[in-house]
Design a protein around this motif. Structure first.
Motif, PDB file in Angstrom:
ATOM      1  N   THR A   1     -20.686 -12.181 -31.433  1.00  0.00           N
ATOM      2  CA  THR A   1     -20.205 -11.345 -30.413  1.00  0.00           C
ATOM      3  C   THR A   1     -20.926 -11.902 -28.836  1.00  0.00           C
ATOM      4  O   THR A   1     -20.152 -12.130 -28.043  1.00  0.00           O
ATOM      5  CB  THR A   1     -20.494  -9.918 -30.588  1.00  0.00           C
ATOM      6  OG1 THR A   1     -21.763  -9.501 -30.717  1.00  0.00           O
ATOM      7  CG2 THR A   1     -19.521  -9.296 -31.435  1.00  0.00           C
ATOM      8  N   ASN A   2     -22.161 -12.140 -29.192  1.00  0.00           N
ATOM      9  CA  ASN A   2     -23.058 -12.539 -28.072  1.00  0.00           C
ATOM     10  C   ASN A   2     -22.218 -13.843 -27.786  1.00  0.00           C
ATOM     11  O   ASN A   2     -22.003 -14.298 -26.437  1.00  0.00           O
ATOM     12  CB  ASN A   2     -24.528 -12.938 -28.408  1.00  0.00           C
ATOM     13  CG  ASN A   2     -25.448 -13.277 -27.191  1.00  0.00           C
ATOM     14  OD1 ASN A   2     -24.967 -12.654 -26.123  1.00  0.00           O
ATOM     15  ND2 ASN A   2     -26.314 -13.950 -27.503  1.00  0.00           N
ATOM     16  N   GLN A   3     -22.330 -14.894 -28.808  1.00  0.00           N
ATOM     17  CA  GLN A   3     -21.601 -16.286 -28.415  1.00  0.00           C
ATOM     18  C   GLN A   3     -20.280 -16.042 -27.969  1.00  0.00           C
ATOM     19  O   GLN A   3     -19.844 -16.763 -26.901  1.00  0.00           O
ATOM     20  CB  GLN A   3     -21.573 -16.935 -29.670  1.00  0.00           C
ATOM     21  CG  GLN A   3     -20.855 -18.022 -29.714  1.00  0.00           C
ATOM     22  CD  GLN A   3     -21.787 -19.496 -30.153  1.00  0.00           C
ATOM     23  OE1 GLN A   3     -22.862 -19.226 -30.505  1.00  0.00           O
ATOM     24  NE2 GLN A   3     -21.075 -20.637 -29.742  1.00  0.00           N
ATOM     25  N   SER A   4     -19.567 -15.423 -28.534  1.00  0.00           N
ATOM     26  CA  SER A   4     -18.159 -15.354 -28.166  1.00  0.00           C
ATOM     27  C   SER A   4     -17.975 -14.805 -26.943  1.00  0.00           C
ATOM     28  O   SER A   4     -16.908 -15.032 -26.079  1.00  0.00           O
ATOM     29  CB  SER A   4     -17.158 -14.755 -29.224  1.00  0.00           C
ATOM     30  OG  SER A   4     -17.378 -13.347 -29.328  1.00  0.00           O
ATOM     31  N   ASN A   5     -18.598 -13.667 -26.343  1.00  0.00           N
ATOM     32  CA  ASN A   5     -18.649 -13.297 -25.303  1.00  0.00           C
ATOM     33  C   ASN A   5     -18.990 -14.061 -23.917  1.00  0.00           C
ATOM     34  O   ASN A   5     -18.306 -14.272 -22.783  1.00  0.00           O
ATOM     35  CB  ASN A   5     -19.754 -11.993 -25.151  1.00  0.00           C
ATOM     36  CG  ASN A   5     -19.341 -11.105 -24.275  1.00  0.00           C
ATOM     37  OD1 ASN A   5     -18.197 -10.290 -24.220  1.00  0.00           O
ATOM     38  ND2 ASN A   5     -20.504 -10.597 -23.147  1.00  0.00           N
TER      39      ASN A   5
ATOM     40  N   MET B   1     -18.437 -17.114 -24.217  1.00  0.00           N
ATOM     41  CA  MET B   1     -17.300 -18.041 -24.168  1.00  0.00           C
ATOM     42  C   MET B   1     -16.020 -17.760 -23.415  1.00  0.00           C
ATOM     43  O   MET B   1     -15.362 -18.175 -22.571  1.00  0.00           O
ATOM     44  CB  MET B   1     -16.816 -18.590 -25.616  1.00  0.00           C
ATOM     45  CG  MET B   1     -17.906 -19.475 -26.332  1.00  0.00           C
ATOM     46  SD  MET B   1     -17.734 -19.972 -28.061  1.00  0.00           S
ATOM     47  CE  MET B   1     -16.656 -21.311 -27.624  1.00  0.00           C
ATOM     48  N   SER B   2     -16.008 -16.164 -23.696  1.00  0.00           N
ATOM     49  CA  SER B   2     -15.120 -15.663 -22.859  1.00  0.00           C
ATOM     50  C   SER B   2     -15.203 -15.472 -21.410  1.00  0.00           C
ATOM     51  O   SER B   2     -14.405 -15.675 -20.569  1.00  0.00           O
ATOM     52  CB  SER B   2     -14.806 -14.237 -23.545  1.00  0.00           C
ATOM     53  OG  SER B   2     -14.118 -13.315 -22.797  1.00  0.00           O
TER      54      SER B   2
ATOM     55  N   TRP C   1     -11.389  -8.452 -32.603  1.00  0.00           N
ATOM     56  CA  TRP C   1     -12.322  -8.912 -31.743  1.00  0.00           C
ATOM     57  C   TRP C   1     -12.993  -7.764 -30.991  1.00  0.00           C
ATOM     58  O   TRP C   1     -13.969  -7.268 -30.756  1.00  0.00           O
ATOM     59  CB  TRP C   1     -11.731  -9.711 -30.452  1.00  0.00           C
ATOM     60  CG  TRP C   1     -12.573 -10.621 -29.747  1.00  0.00           C
ATOM     61  CD1 TRP C   1     -13.201 -11.600 -30.006  1.00  0.00           C
ATOM     62  CD2 TRP C   1     -12.943 -10.311 -28.156  1.00  0.00           C
ATOM     63  NE1 TRP C   1     -13.979 -12.266 -29.146  1.00  0.00           N
ATOM     64  CE2 TRP C   1     -13.860 -11.484 -27.876  1.00  0.00           C
ATOM     65  CE3 TRP C   1     -12.714  -9.299 -27.345  1.00  0.00           C
ATOM     66  CZ2 TRP C   1     -14.588 -11.533 -26.759  1.00  0.00           C
ATOM     67  CZ3 TRP C   1     -13.085  -9.452 -26.055  1.00  0.00           C
ATOM     68  CH2 TRP C   1     -14.199 -10.298 -25.867  1.00  0.00           C
TER      69      TRP C   1
ATOM     70  N   MET D   1     -16.675  -5.958 -30.816  1.00  0.00           N
ATOM     71  CA  MET D   1     -17.545  -5.948 -29.774  1.00  0.00           C
ATOM     72  C   MET D   1     -17.761  -4.078 -29.553  1.00  0.00           C
ATOM     73  O   MET D   1     -19.060  -3.883 -29.277  1.00  0.00           O
ATOM     74  CB  MET D   1     -16.590  -6.207 -28.395  1.00  0.00           C
ATOM     75  CG  MET D   1     -16.198  -7.352 -28.084  1.00  0.00           C
ATOM     76  SD  MET D   1     -17.683  -8.748 -27.658  1.00  0.00           S
ATOM     77  CE  MET D   1     -16.917 -10.001 -28.162  1.00  0.00           C
TER      78      MET D   1
ATOM     79  N   THR E   1     -20.756  -3.654 -32.252  1.00  0.00           N
ATOM     80  CA  THR E   1     -21.950  -4.268 -31.952  1.00  0.00           C
ATOM     81  C   THR E   1     -22.462  -3.508 -30.822  1.00  0.00           C
ATOM     82  O   THR E   1     -23.853  -3.301 -30.688  1.00  0.00           O
ATOM     83  CB  THR E   1     -21.989  -5.607 -31.750  1.00  0.00           C
ATOM     84  OG1 THR E   1     -20.829  -5.971 -30.768  1.00  0.00           O
ATOM     85  CG2 THR E   1     -21.542  -6.326 -33.062  1.00  0.00           C
TER      86      THR E   1
ATOM     87  N   LEU F   1     -14.000 -25.070 -25.354  1.00  0.00           N
ATOM     88  CA  LEU F   1     -12.914 -24.327 -24.400  1.00  0.00           C
ATOM     89  C   LEU F   1     -11.879 -25.148 -24.316  1.00  0.00           C
ATOM     90  O   LEU F   1     -11.711 -26.171 -23.935  1.00  0.00           O
ATOM     91  CB  LEU F   1     -13.733 -24.176 -23.148  1.00  0.00           C
ATOM     92  CG  LEU F   1     -13.980 -22.662 -22.404  1.00  0.00           C
ATOM     93  CD1 LEU F   1     -13.236 -21.695 -23.139  1.00  0.00           C
ATOM     94  CD2 LEU F   1     -15.419 -22.470 -22.643  1.00  0.00           C
TER      95      LEU F   1
END
Lengths: 147, 147
Positions: free
Chosen positions: A18-22, A24-25, B11, B15, B18, B144
């Motif tokens: 979640t940290n990583q994809s956050n 990237m988001s 997703w 989020m 977590t 990305l």
DNA sequence: TTTTGTAACTTGACTAGTCAAATGATAATG
DNA sequence: CATTATCATTTGACTAGTCAAGTTACAAAA
């Protein structure tokens, strides 16, 4: 020394993912001048408007104080409108924001989905969703252990 | 308007879960005067010490700047020791911290596990772990999208 | 040995959040 | 009507993080 349980391994994976994809988001949303957190609260407002700060705080799981700060940033930028309404403040999107979201939403949802679509088939995604829903729902009614 | 894909639903669940379990973990760790973030970096240091700030930043997926700030807080509280070693700084736990972790670690791992143990059986946890590992590994080599 | 490079770390300005004490808005009571 | 209560929101002091510009520590070339 490495007495990791399977549960603790899952926990770490979830946190790191979640940290990583956050991150990237955030990078993805930069082109729309939004952060992931902002997109999240704007979406909740869009779905439930008009609503109060307390209700919103609950939906995005932050504290009263947290939502107050977030909303004053969003208001300053003209994304939302608040008006005092009896004891509470009522939140609505500004017109420009509705338009922005119409454009951003499909792209952002597709971006989020791509994390899963690329490596899991339909059935696996369904399983993952079911498992996480159970885990999440349970955590919401969990009590802190005493002592 | 509710064109949510299954991926975007996963997703959001991840989020929210977590986020929530992180808050609960903070509350749990309060009795040891630690935060979840601090526990995380102390554990990584314990496993890999001695190591440099760059290596540590990589392990916990934060930036150089982030790790620098975190470590100076931890150093101020006496949890860790840094010493200049050639161009880089080498990080080690202080003796007291080793002792603290011996006590905290089993409790914290059990706490993390309880989120899953309470609602998923061994086999389901294994499935969840496998799916999340695939998703996480994939996200790490993801690019990305352009434009 | 001064200059020039370069890798590792720090720092300023910011977002995003926490907790707990303070303030604001309205209601209810003496 | 002034006083007290109550609920919603804000705010001060803090952790935790980001990005990008600035330092620091050492090496190598001029």
């Amino acid at each position: 020394m490495r007495n990791n349980t399977i549960g603790s391994l899952i926990w770490l994976r979830l946190m790191r993912f979640t940290n990583q994809s956050n991150q990237m988001s955030n990078e993805f949303l930069k082109r729309f001048d939004l952060t992931t957190a902002q997109f999240d609260v704007l979406m909740q407002i869009r779905i439930y408007q008009p609503l109060t700060q307390m209700e919103l705080a609950e939906k995005v799981t932050v504290t009263q104080g947290g939502i107050s700060r977030m909303l004053s940033r969003l208001e300053k930028e003209g994304y939302i409108v608040r008006k005092q309404d009896w004891k509470t403040k009522t939140i609505n999107l500004s017109a420009k924001t509705e338009a922005i979201l119409d454009q951003v939403m499909p792209e952002q949802l597709a971006f989020q989905s791509s994390f899963f679509d690329d490596v899991l088939n339909e059935e696996e995604q369904q399983i993952l969703y079911t498992l996480m829903t159970r885990v999440h729902k349970h955590s919401q009614k969990k009590e802190l252990p005493p002592k």
